[in-house]
Design an enzyme around this catalytic site. Sequence first.
Site, PDB file in Angstrom:
ATOM      1  N   HIS A  72      -0.085   8.940  -8.303  1.00  0.00           N
ATOM      2  CA  HIS A  72       1.327   8.586  -8.549  1.00  0.00           C
ATOM      3  C   HIS A  72       1.564   7.136  -8.171  1.00  0.00           C
ATOM      4  CE1 HIS A  72       2.668   8.752  -4.289  1.00  0.00           C
ATOM      5  NE2 HIS A  72       1.794   9.741  -4.167  1.00  0.00           N
ATOM      6  N   ASP A  74       4.749   5.849  -7.499  1.00  0.00           N
ATOM      7  CA  ASP A  74       5.979   5.624  -6.718  1.00  0.00           C
ATOM      8  C   ASP A  74       5.673   5.686  -5.224  1.00  0.00           C
ATOM      9  OD1 ASP A  74       5.452   8.419  -7.028  1.00  0.00           O
ATOM     10  OD2 ASP A  74       7.485   8.880  -6.355  1.00  0.00           O
ATOM     11  N   ASP A 102      -0.214   5.540   0.505  1.00  0.00           N
ATOM     12  CA  ASP A 102       0.319   6.597  -0.369  1.00  0.00           C
ATOM     13  C   ASP A 102       1.036   5.969  -1.553  1.00  0.00           C
ATOM     14  OD1 ASP A 102       1.030   9.109  -1.269  1.00  0.00           O
ATOM     15  OD2 ASP A 102       2.517   9.459   0.270  1.00  0.00           O
ATOM     16  N   GLU A 132       6.667  11.275  -7.659  1.00  0.00           N
ATOM     17  CA  GLU A 132       5.971  12.322  -6.921  1.00  0.00           C
ATOM     18  C   GLU A 132       6.620  12.563  -5.576  1.00  0.00           C
ATOM     19  OE1 GLU A 132       2.908  14.068  -4.146  1.00  0.00           O
ATOM     20  OE2 GLU A 132       3.972  12.154  -3.965  1.00  0.00           O
ATOM     21  N   GLU A 133       7.305  11.522  -5.050  1.00  0.00           N
ATOM     22  CA  GLU A 133       7.832  11.607  -3.677  1.00  0.00           C
ATOM     23  C   GLU A 133       9.222  12.237  -3.621  1.00  0.00           C
ATOM     24  OE1 GLU A 133       6.011  11.172  -1.256  1.00  0.00           O
ATOM     25  OE2 GLU A 133       4.569   9.554  -1.569  1.00  0.00           O
ATOM     26  N   HIS A 335       3.887   7.298   4.598  1.00  0.00           N
ATOM     27  CA  HIS A 335       5.323   7.314   4.920  1.00  0.00           C
ATOM     28  C   HIS A 335       5.620   6.684   6.279  1.00  0.00           C
ATOM     29  CE1 HIS A 335       5.926  11.071   2.119  1.00  0.00           C
ATOM     30  NE2 HIS A 335       5.021  10.225   1.649  1.00  0.00           N
TER      31      HIS A 335
END
Lengths: 361, 361
Positions: A72, A74, A102, A132-133, A335
């Site tokens: 992903h 994003d 990530d 995706e997040e 994150h």
Amino acid sequence: MASMKLNLLGDVAELTRALCDIQSVSGAEGEIADAIEQALKPFSHLTVLRDENAIVAKTNLGRSQQVVIAGHIDTVPVADNLPSKLMSFEREQVIWGRGAVDMKAGVAVMLKLAAELINPNFDVVWVFYDQEEVEASKNGLGRLVRNHPELITGSFAILCEPTSATIEGGCNGTMRIKISTSGVKAHSARPWMGSNAIHKLGSVLERVNEFHPQEIEVDGLVFKESLSAVGISGGIASNVIPDEASVTLNYRFAPSRSVADATENLRSIFPDFPFTVIDSAPGARPGMNSPEAQEFVGAVNASVNPKYGWTDVSRFSEMGIPAVNYGPGDPNKAHADDENVPVSQIYACEVGLRKFLAPNL
Amino acid sequence: MASMKLNLLGDVAELTRALCDIQSVSGAEGEIADAIEQALKPFSHLTVLRDENAIVAKTNLGRSQQVVIAGHIDTVPVADNLPSKLMSFEREQVIWGRGAVDMKAGVAVMLKLAAELINPNFDVVWVFYDQEEVEASKNGLGRLVRNHPELITGSFAILCEPTSATIEGGCNGTMRIKISTSGVKAHSARPWMGSNAIHKLGSVLERVNEFHPQEIEVDGLVFKESLSAVGISGGIASNVIPDEASVTLNYRFAPSRSVADATENLRSIFPDFPFTVIDSAPGARPGMNSPEAQEFVGAVNASVNPKYGWTDVSRFSEMGIPAVNYGPGDPNKAHADDENVPVSQIYACEVGLRKFLAPNL
């Protein structure tokens, strides 16, 4: 906002930084999708398709086997940690900044190999997807599968989510339940006139504390289950015996259990406490027994472990495609405000994935 | 709003209804205080004093002993249960409406006897006070003691709070504590990376459930202690192992224990859980051994029990004045939407109190 030009054939660490520096918080992936699309278009061995802010690049070699490699594009919101920086931690060089782990390092590895490998052993479907997040209904991979079911096919899939460059197969399922207790209100000066709902949670917590997490082997990997309280509440006023209280539990269960099995297991732990299932998602079997998975493990020469977090490998699993996670970066740094990826792991994944796709190169 | 004229020498049940029908939610006692002041003023055997919305009426007979008889004139908010009604429940007549139990029936008994008994055996300080149903700092009895310490004196006190016309002596002390647990945050997919603060509350609730309430005899009455959870909370997000949780406990302890003793007792139950004391109030010894108390029990001929709720008898206790509760109405109906007082209990208290104050009448 002029799109930055990405150099796919240069150094993968520099490409990682360039990708980090194009901010792409979920829902605002337009610029990075433009950059990826423009960078891939010149490569004639690839057919490039765009669906909203997702890009699919596919080889057309007529190979007998096809693999899907996905990531992903994003990120979660930036935390004052962009533009990216190259830093040295002790003896290790890292790229520091939102998305580094990530999962723009993984995306960089994918982009470099998509451009470079004009003649891989398998046909490859490279998938770069958005959102995706955020909530599952917006997930770009899910949308691609709905809009282009013929495109996202293969006998094996690799998701380049961070795994510290190890192979993580499958994932546990997850289920949240709410156990509510009830009682009878009374003044707390005379509690024996009522029945205390909070006190009844004691037995629930006792069983949670006594829960012995099972370790369950699935397709050669050992998945550790867990049961955790993630919320508790109760109380009306400081002089009232409460007649309502509740605790929310999160059960992570091995991919060999169905959601129904998992529910049944919880019912056997709490036969006297009716509960409601708030949400649930099945796990994904690691599928490490498939020939492609065996070949991948042999090529990459990295340790193989179960994945504990729920990832999009489950989507592949539901489509009947065995899938693993394999990418640079410590998932515990995803994150985080100090998100950073060791450069060595980016190179390790570039090498590992190349050995799988083009061992003779 | 013209004040209703109260007939103090008529029927005490009718007087109860008239008092109920003058709304007097805490903080808005002006009208009922006016009515009480105007009704008492004509009686020349009484010296009447007003302090904000509290009224004190005192005999001046030069008796060797003086008793204080007190009641509050405010109520909790009305719940669509006024004006009052006279109803028949099975074979029992009741006055139904806000304040009937807590405590206008008691106030009616006081007013009637204050007006009628011009020559009681003791000098009597009749105290009608405001703002009992709100925070202690506003309490009208406390204010009277501060403003007129010379007035609120005596060797015995009766608070006409509802006791179903029995004698309730003393009261338990109360203490609220908060036990907070801490842990380490982690993703609930990998709970073993963290430490769950909610799980640690399990041991607290277990001890609360195993708490054996002591029954402690004080001055001839047996006080039952209790320990109750009145609030519990914890949880950050549905996929996070929480690093903080807390439970609030209310400990009701016998009046033979000081607040310090009570704290010590809780520390012995939770030696491994530091807690903070949110608030506390000492209990009141029933003082049933004093000559006036013995005389009162003999005159009234009602059963004597401990009081469990905290009442203003504690204020008298702190002033060194033995005090009991004695009044019409079931305390469990206080504040209830169906608050109602049996008429028979109002008459019983009128007779009982008269026998104590003027046995030869």
